[in-house]
Write a protein that holds these residues in place. Sequence first.
Motif, PDB file in Angstrom:
ATOM      1  N   TRP A  74      -5.819   7.769   0.541  1.00  0.00           N
ATOM      2  CA  TRP A  74      -4.708   6.373   1.373  1.00  0.00           C
ATOM      3  C   TRP A  74      -4.584   5.108   0.320  1.00  0.00           C
ATOM      4  CZ3 TRP A  74      -5.337   5.852   6.400  1.00  0.00           C
ATOM      5  CH2 TRP A  74      -6.356   6.138   7.512  1.00  0.00           C
ATOM      6  N   GLU A  75      -3.559   4.991   0.550  1.00  0.00           N
ATOM      7  CA  GLU A  75      -3.131   3.714  -0.535  1.00  0.00           C
ATOM      8  C   GLU A  75      -2.949   2.962  -0.134  1.00  0.00           C
ATOM      9  OE1 GLU A  75       1.445   3.639   0.482  1.00  0.00           O
ATOM     10  OE2 GLU A  75       2.038   6.021   0.795  1.00  0.00           O
ATOM     11  N   THR A 105      -3.883  -0.614   0.200  1.00  0.00           N
ATOM     12  CA  THR A 105      -2.965  -1.149   1.128  1.00  0.00           C
ATOM     13  C   THR A 105      -4.172  -2.762   1.277  1.00  0.00           C
ATOM     14  OG1 THR A 105      -4.018  -0.323   3.413  1.00  0.00           O
ATOM     15  CG2 THR A 105      -2.334   0.022   2.425  1.00  0.00           C
ATOM     16  N   THR A 114      -4.907   2.444   6.528  1.00  0.00           N
ATOM     17  CA  THR A 114      -4.435   1.287   6.859  1.00  0.00           C
ATOM     18  C   THR A 114      -3.126   2.735   6.729  1.00  0.00           C
ATOM     19  OG1 THR A 114      -3.280  -0.274   5.601  1.00  0.00           O
ATOM     20  CG2 THR A 114      -5.180  -0.722   7.860  1.00  0.00           C
ATOM     21  N   ALA A 115      -2.699   3.046   5.406  1.00  0.00           N
ATOM     22  CA  ALA A 115      -1.521   4.024   5.463  1.00  0.00           C
ATOM     23  C   ALA A 115      -2.075   5.038   4.135  1.00  0.00           C
ATOM     24  CB  ALA A 115      -0.407   2.837   4.265  1.00  0.00           C
ATOM     25  N   LYS A 116      -1.138   6.358   4.808  1.00  0.00           N
ATOM     26  CA  LYS A 116      -1.667   7.684   4.578  1.00  0.00           C
ATOM     27  C   LYS A 116      -1.244   8.107   3.225  1.00  0.00           C
ATOM     28  CE  LYS A 116      -3.556   9.571   8.459  1.00  0.00           C
ATOM     29  NZ  LYS A 116      -3.723  10.110   9.555  1.00  0.00           N
ATOM     30  N   ARG A 117      -1.652   8.363   2.014  1.00  0.00           N
ATOM     31  CA  ARG A 117      -0.684   9.283   1.190  1.00  0.00           C
ATOM     32  C   ARG A 117      -0.138   9.941   1.700  1.00  0.00           C
ATOM     33  NH1 ARG A 117      -4.267   6.868  -3.021  1.00  0.00           N
ATOM     34  NH2 ARG A 117      -2.892   5.540  -4.024  1.00  0.00           N
ATOM     35  N   ARG A 129      -1.163  13.465  -2.883  1.00  0.00           N
ATOM     36  CA  ARG A 129      -3.014  13.439  -2.935  1.00  0.00           C
ATOM     37  C   ARG A 129      -2.884  14.196  -3.450  1.00  0.00           C
ATOM     38  NH1 ARG A 129      -3.544  13.737   3.420  1.00  0.00           N
ATOM     39  NH2 ARG A 129      -2.205  12.982   3.783  1.00  0.00           N
TER      40      ARG A 129
END
Length: 179
Positions: A38-39, A41, A46-49, A54
């Motif tokens: 995950w980034e 946030t 809420t935001a996948k890398r 990764r």
Amino acid sequence: MPARIHIVGASSSGTTTLGTALAVRLGAAHLDTDSFFWEATDPPFTAKRPEAERVALMEAALAGADAWVISGSLIGWGDVFVPRFDLVVFLHVPHAVRMERLIARERERYGAAIEPGGAMHAAHLEFLAWAQAYETPGFPGRSLERHRAWLAGLSCPVVEIAGTPSLDESVARVLAAAE
């Protein structure tokens, strides 16, 4: 004793808790896959890398480390790390216990934001539905079925810890398996 351990299981099965305890006991680095998946946030998760990012971040974190414990799931994006595992630990906690833990953790993290009318209520319900489906055959996300299939293909030893033993008992079982 193996110094490169991966701990996998469903959400709220205790992978991070056990991973942290083992890393301390072994004097090893502890990495949690959520930190790479995950980034950062606000709200979190809420935001996948992107997958390549990764992997690159985890490679950098592992560089030069002789001993490490990775907690969480790498299935679907982290297969490049599988040959490095000395031991994999699979945590399988009863559904009701796991969901109780998950809801308590969500309440602790987000408080009123996950309650009806809260800013995160819809996301909370979506996450609960995803986590509830772990034992559902054919579920395309992180699931018991996918974990079992992935574990069956590993060439390193696998230890399954089922139920809800104490943290000390789980650490002792992993350390015994790692000898």
